[in-house]
Write an enzyme that holds these catalytic residues in place. Structure first.
Site, short mmCIF file in Angstrom:
data_model
loop_
_atom_site.label_atom_id
_atom_site.label_comp_id
_atom_site.label_asym_id
_atom_site.label_seq_id
_atom_site.Cartn_x
_atom_site.Cartn_y
_atom_site.Cartn_z
CE LYS A 130 8.04 -35.43 3.87
NZ LYS A 130 7.43 -36.25 2.75
CE1 TYR A 214 11.96 -38.56 5.36
CE2 TYR A 214 11.02 -37.97 3.23
CZ TYR A 214 10.87 -38.48 4.51
OH TYR A 214 9.63 -38.91 4.94
P1 NAD Z 1 -2.14 -40.20 0.17
O1 NAD Z 1 -2.56 -39.64 -1.15
O2 NAD Z 1 -1.95 -41.66 0.28
O3 NAD Z 1 -3.21 -39.77 1.29
C1 NAD Z 1 -3.74 -38.48 1.37
C2 NAD Z 1 -5.07 -38.53 2.09
O4 NAD Z 1 -5.65 -37.21 2.10
C3 NAD Z 1 -6.08 -39.45 1.40
O5 NAD Z 1 -6.76 -40.21 2.36
C4 NAD Z 1 -7.05 -38.48 0.75
O6 NAD Z 1 -8.37 -39.01 0.66
C5 NAD Z 1 -7.01 -37.29 1.71
N1 NAD Z 1 -7.42 -36.05 1.08
C6 NAD Z 1 -8.24 -35.14 1.65
N2 NAD Z 1 -8.44 -34.11 0.83
C7 NAD Z 1 -7.74 -34.37 -0.29
C8 NAD Z 1 -7.59 -33.66 -1.51
N3 NAD Z 1 -8.15 -32.47 -1.74
N4 NAD Z 1 -6.79 -34.22 -2.44
C9 NAD Z 1 -6.17 -35.39 -2.25
N5 NAD Z 1 -6.29 -36.11 -1.09
C10 NAD Z 1 -7.09 -35.59 -0.13
O7 NAD Z 1 -0.84 -39.39 0.61
P2 NAD Z 1 0.24 -39.82 1.69
O8 NAD Z 1 1.37 -40.46 1.00
O9 NAD Z 1 -0.41 -40.54 2.78
O10 NAD Z 1 0.76 -38.38 2.18
C11 NAD Z 1 0.06 -37.60 3.14
C12 NAD Z 1 1.04 -36.70 3.89
O11 NAD Z 1 1.96 -37.53 4.59
C13 NAD Z 1 1.88 -35.79 3.01
O12 NAD Z 1 2.08 -34.56 3.63
C14 NAD Z 1 3.20 -36.52 2.88
O13 NAD Z 1 4.30 -35.66 2.66
C15 NAD Z 1 3.29 -37.20 4.23
N6 NAD Z 1 4.08 -38.45 4.19
C16 NAD Z 1 5.06 -38.60 5.08
C17 NAD Z 1 5.82 -39.76 5.07
C18 NAD Z 1 6.91 -39.97 6.09
O14 NAD Z 1 7.64 -40.94 5.96
N7 NAD Z 1 7.03 -39.11 7.09
C19 NAD Z 1 5.56 -40.76 4.13
C20 NAD Z 1 4.54 -40.57 3.23
C21 NAD Z 1 3.79 -39.41 3.27
#
Ligand code: NAD
Length: 364
Positions: A130, A214
């Site tokens: 999401k 949420y």
């Molecule tokens: P994060 O920044 O920790 O991770 C993002 C990943 O994408 C990194 O590994 C990064 O290297 C990679 N990436 C690839 N291309 C990129 C770019 N151009 N710019 C930045 N990063 C790039 O983020 P996250 O918190 O893991 O979030 C990722 C996804 O998961 C989002 O869509 C977020 O909404 C979702 N999420 C969902 C939940 C949940 O509880 N369902 C919780 C956290 C995040």
């Protein structure tokens, strides 16, 4: 601290208890476990990878990242061989890997559509985080791509597999505190600077896309209805360097066909995570409501407020992963398909429009 008795209610809510205890109703595994490839090895992916240990029907078989060091580190940690580690440029070769059944997209929001479409074209089922994408148009493209490929699409709405939320849905829809009249839902955290979430090109928007979703999603699953009218107000301090391109706070009111009203808060500068369903005879409250763990639930009925003890059941993350595996094994539809992500995105676009134009938006 509220004055509340502790007690496990749920007598008379047999179906609710069964749902809460099951967490994600799993049939016995048939054949081999479903193989997941994780795309994007950031913070949430790290948590998800650790949850396969709790799964009965799912296993981690492949990794996709632009960082060779992460591929090596997580590959070694989770026993994913080099042959099953891919770069983004390499990603389409995943079509030739029969161990991969499902591609799980955990990338910044603006990349969800591209990787979902590429995964579907590679013949894989897709779990996408999401928010599903950054526009209604992208959501439609993703659904069409999966349909054209004959593959399933599920969105990572993990709260639907969390026992307190499942019980709250059951109680609210069965009128345990009388017919629902009002829902309040507040979600926010204090966003740290210098991250993709604060860059509109990557996030598609601010707190609403990330955490306010949420609140929105809860109003839809607690009512089982789709909002017909939206009004919103945005409050963002544009001199705060975090909020140059995305919103901080956005408050929105939703009106549902049965007359239920929901008042919701989404924020990147205050910390809260709760919802309350108020009916004619009392209320049901979860706080925290949609966190990774630690949910608490209170119910007020007949003039008494009681904390409800909810059986732990399977964790929401493993429940979500195994649910999709089960859907694929049995040929059934996921509880939260692409259409759920699309429904949220339709309302999100209306919320932004209402705040921008300073008027109510009617949803047909
Ligand atoms: P994060 O920044 O920790 O991770 C993002 C990943 O994408 C990194 O590994 C990064 O290297 C990679 N990436 C690839 N291309 C990129 C770019 N151009 N710019 C930045 N990063 C790039 O983020 P996250 O918190 O893991 O979030 C990722 C996804 O998961 C989002 O869509 C977020 O909404 C979702 N999420 C969902 C939940 C949940 O509880 N369902 C919780 C956290 C995040």
């Amino acid at each position: 601290m509220r004055d509340a008795d502790r007690r496990t209610i749920i007598a008379g809510l047999g179906a609710g208890l069964a749902l809460a205890a099951g967490g994600g109703a799993c049939a016995a595994p048939r054949g081999r476990k479903a193989g997941y490839a994780i795309v994007g090895l950031g913070r949430y992916a790290e948590l998800i990878m650790s949850k396969f240990a709790e799964c009965e029907q799912s296993r981690l078989v492949a990794l996709v990242s632009g960082t060779p060091e992460k591929l090596a580190r997580f590959g070694e940690k989770y026993g994913v061989p080099e042959s099953h580690r891919y770069s983004y440029a390499d990603f389409d070769r995943i079509r030739d890997n029969p161990d991969v059944d499902i591609v799980y997209v955990i990338l910044p929001n603006s990349m969800h559509a591209e990787y979902t479409v590429r995964a579907a074209k590679a013949g894989k089922h897709v779990m996408c985080e999401k928010p599903m994408a950054i526009s209604v148009a992208e959501c439609r493209t993703m659904i069409a791509a999966c349909r054209a490929a004959g593959r399933k699409l599920m969105i990572g709405y993990r709260s639907r597999f969390e026992p307190h939320n499942r019980l709250a849905i059951d109680m609210a829809r069965k009128g345990f505190v009388g017919p629902t009249r009002i829902i309040t839902a507040d979600h926010g955290f204090n966003a740290q600077p210098n991250q993709w979430r604060l860059d509109r090109k990557l996030s598609g928007g601010g707190s609403l896309m990330d955490i306010g979703i949420y609140s929105l999603n809860a109003t839809r699953y607690l009512t089982g209805e789709e909002p017909v009218e939206v009004s919103a107000i945005e409050s963002t301090d544009r001199s705060d360097p975090r909020f140059r391109t995305v919103e901080d706070r956005i408050s929105f009111l939703l009106r549902f066909p049965s007359g239920i009203e929901a008042t919701c808060v989404s924020s990147y500068s205050s910390n809260h995570n709760m919802y309350r369903v108020s009916g004619t005879d009392g209320w049901i409250e979860l706080e925290p409501a949609t966190s990774y763990e630690g949910q608490k639930m209170w119910v007020r009925r007949n003039g008494r407020t009681e904390e409800q003890q909810v059986p732990a059941g399977k964790g929401q993350h493993a429940g979500q992963l195994d649910h999709f595996a089960e859907c694929i094994a049995n040929g059934t539809d996921p509880l939260v398909p692409g259409e759920e992500g699309l429904a949220d995105m339709r309302v999100i676009e209306a919320i932004y429009r209402s705040a921008r134009e300073g008027r109510r938006i009617t949803l047909a």
